[in-house]
Scaffold this active site. Sequence first.
Site, mmCIF file in Angstrom:
data_model
loop_
_atom_site.group_PDB
_atom_site.id
_atom_site.type_symbol
_atom_site.label_atom_id
_atom_site.label_comp_id
_atom_site.label_asym_id
_atom_site.label_seq_id
_atom_site.Cartn_x
_atom_site.Cartn_y
_atom_site.Cartn_z
ATOM 1 N N LYS A 118 0.658 -1.118 0.150
ATOM 2 C CA LYS A 118 -0.082 0.127 0.051
ATOM 3 C C LYS A 118 0.731 1.276 -0.271
ATOM 4 O O LYS A 118 0.830 2.230 -0.828
ATOM 5 C CB LYS A 118 -0.982 -0.017 1.351
ATOM 6 C CG LYS A 118 -1.892 -1.091 1.306
ATOM 7 C CD LYS A 118 -2.704 -1.053 2.605
ATOM 8 C CE LYS A 118 -2.083 -0.952 4.016
ATOM 9 N NZ LYS A 118 -1.315 -2.212 4.505
ATOM 10 N N ARG B 295 -9.661 0.538 8.835
ATOM 11 C CA ARG B 295 -8.821 -0.861 9.220
ATOM 12 C C ARG B 295 -10.123 -1.542 10.001
ATOM 13 O O ARG B 295 -9.721 -2.739 10.183
ATOM 14 C CB ARG B 295 -7.871 -0.359 10.279
ATOM 15 C CG ARG B 295 -6.377 -0.484 9.391
ATOM 16 C CD ARG B 295 -5.284 -0.393 10.452
ATOM 17 N NE ARG B 295 -4.059 -0.749 10.065
ATOM 18 C CZ ARG B 295 -3.268 -0.371 9.341
ATOM 19 N NH1 ARG B 295 -3.591 0.909 8.670
ATOM 20 N NH2 ARG B 295 -1.990 -1.043 8.943
ATOM 21 N N ARG C 65 12.032 -5.758 5.160
ATOM 22 C CA ARG C 65 12.051 -4.406 5.511
ATOM 23 C C ARG C 65 12.339 -4.291 6.824
ATOM 24 O O ARG C 65 13.105 -3.404 7.223
ATOM 25 C CB ARG C 65 10.491 -3.838 5.716
ATOM 26 C CG ARG C 65 10.416 -2.551 6.017
ATOM 27 C CD ARG C 65 8.877 -1.925 5.560
ATOM 28 N NE ARG C 65 8.150 -2.584 6.503
ATOM 29 C CZ ARG C 65 6.861 -1.992 6.650
ATOM 30 N NH1 ARG C 65 6.531 -1.339 5.528
ATOM 31 N NH2 ARG C 65 6.067 -2.471 7.192
ATOM 32 N N ARG D 226 12.177 -1.228 11.712
ATOM 33 C CA ARG D 226 10.692 -0.790 12.407
ATOM 34 C C ARG D 226 10.370 -1.783 13.623
ATOM 35 O O ARG D 226 10.291 -2.980 13.429
ATOM 36 C CB ARG D 226 9.714 -0.652 11.161
ATOM 37 C CG ARG D 226 9.064 0.200 10.982
ATOM 38 C CD ARG D 226 8.040 0.606 9.941
ATOM 39 N NE ARG D 226 6.795 -0.042 10.199
ATOM 40 C CZ ARG D 226 5.691 -0.080 9.228
ATOM 41 N NH1 ARG D 226 5.826 0.711 8.412
ATOM 42 N NH2 ARG D 226 4.446 -0.546 9.605
ATOM 43 N N ARG E 199 -0.449 -8.304 13.695
ATOM 44 C CA ARG E 199 -0.948 -7.341 12.718
ATOM 45 C C ARG E 199 -2.008 -8.237 11.537
ATOM 46 O O ARG E 199 -2.900 -7.711 11.192
ATOM 47 C CB ARG E 199 0.322 -6.413 12.098
ATOM 48 C CG ARG E 199 0.751 -5.697 12.988
ATOM 49 C CD ARG E 199 2.026 -5.060 12.489
ATOM 50 N NE ARG E 199 2.169 -4.494 11.260
ATOM 51 C CZ ARG E 199 3.279 -4.202 10.440
ATOM 52 N NH1 ARG E 199 4.450 -4.724 10.670
ATOM 53 N NH2 ARG E 199 3.096 -3.751 9.365
#
Length: 192
Positions: A13, A88, A127, A133, A144
């Site tokens: 996204k 969400r 990532r 992160r 998640r």
Amino acid sequence: MRLVLLGPPGSGKGTQAARLKEYLQVPHVSTGDLLRAEVAAGSPLGVQAKEVMARGDFVSDEILLGMLEDRLARTDTANGFILDGYPRNQVQADALATLLKKIGQPMDYAVQLEVPTDLLVDRIAGRAAEEGRADDTPEVVRNRLDKYTSQTAPVIDYYRQQGQLTVVDGVGSLDEVFSRIIEALSPAKEVG
Ligand code: B4P
């Protein structure tokens, strides 16, 4: 053009929104980025959001709606926006419909990026290695993905029922996925 990008964590996204922003010449509004900016600034909202995000849970609907209202009130959204990370859950989807009606900006498209779960996990691991992160650790990613399945996936059916949903295959190179999105949007772009 007013566009909502839907898809699980790691579906691309944010990645595709950054490209669409240049192509469509409208701002990219990412609720994840807005929250991370609050965390980085150490604002009261950021302090509250930091732990929630690090667990992979959703920050409160009330906070998100306030943030979104403020962001969409800025003049740069007059010709549209790409919304990434919101809604969400169904409460947020209803709040968005009410907000867009209030500001007279009807949504043109809800684009769902479809990617199999094993690939999502690989991408996020990539990532994690690059950016570190806090919410990209394997355990938090599992949470998640669970949250996405239980709370966000039903929102996709809602947009399907509204006749606003466009499903795009999110597997492939960044260019391939981008081309598919553009193709899916082209009738609306021609109309303007
Ligand atoms: P987000 O920032 O939205 O995080 P995300 O779902 O992982 O998506 P993102 O856009 O960053 O990743 P992308 O798929 O592009 O949210 C973070 C947190 O903020 C949430 O967990 C929550 O706590 C909070 N939050 C945000 N919005 C909220 C809301 N509305 N309500 C409540 N809480 C909220 O990319 C992932 C990786 O895949 C990248 O490394 C990228 O390079 C790679 N990739 C992308 N496309 C690829 C491709 N085609 N091939 C290979 N790799 C690809």
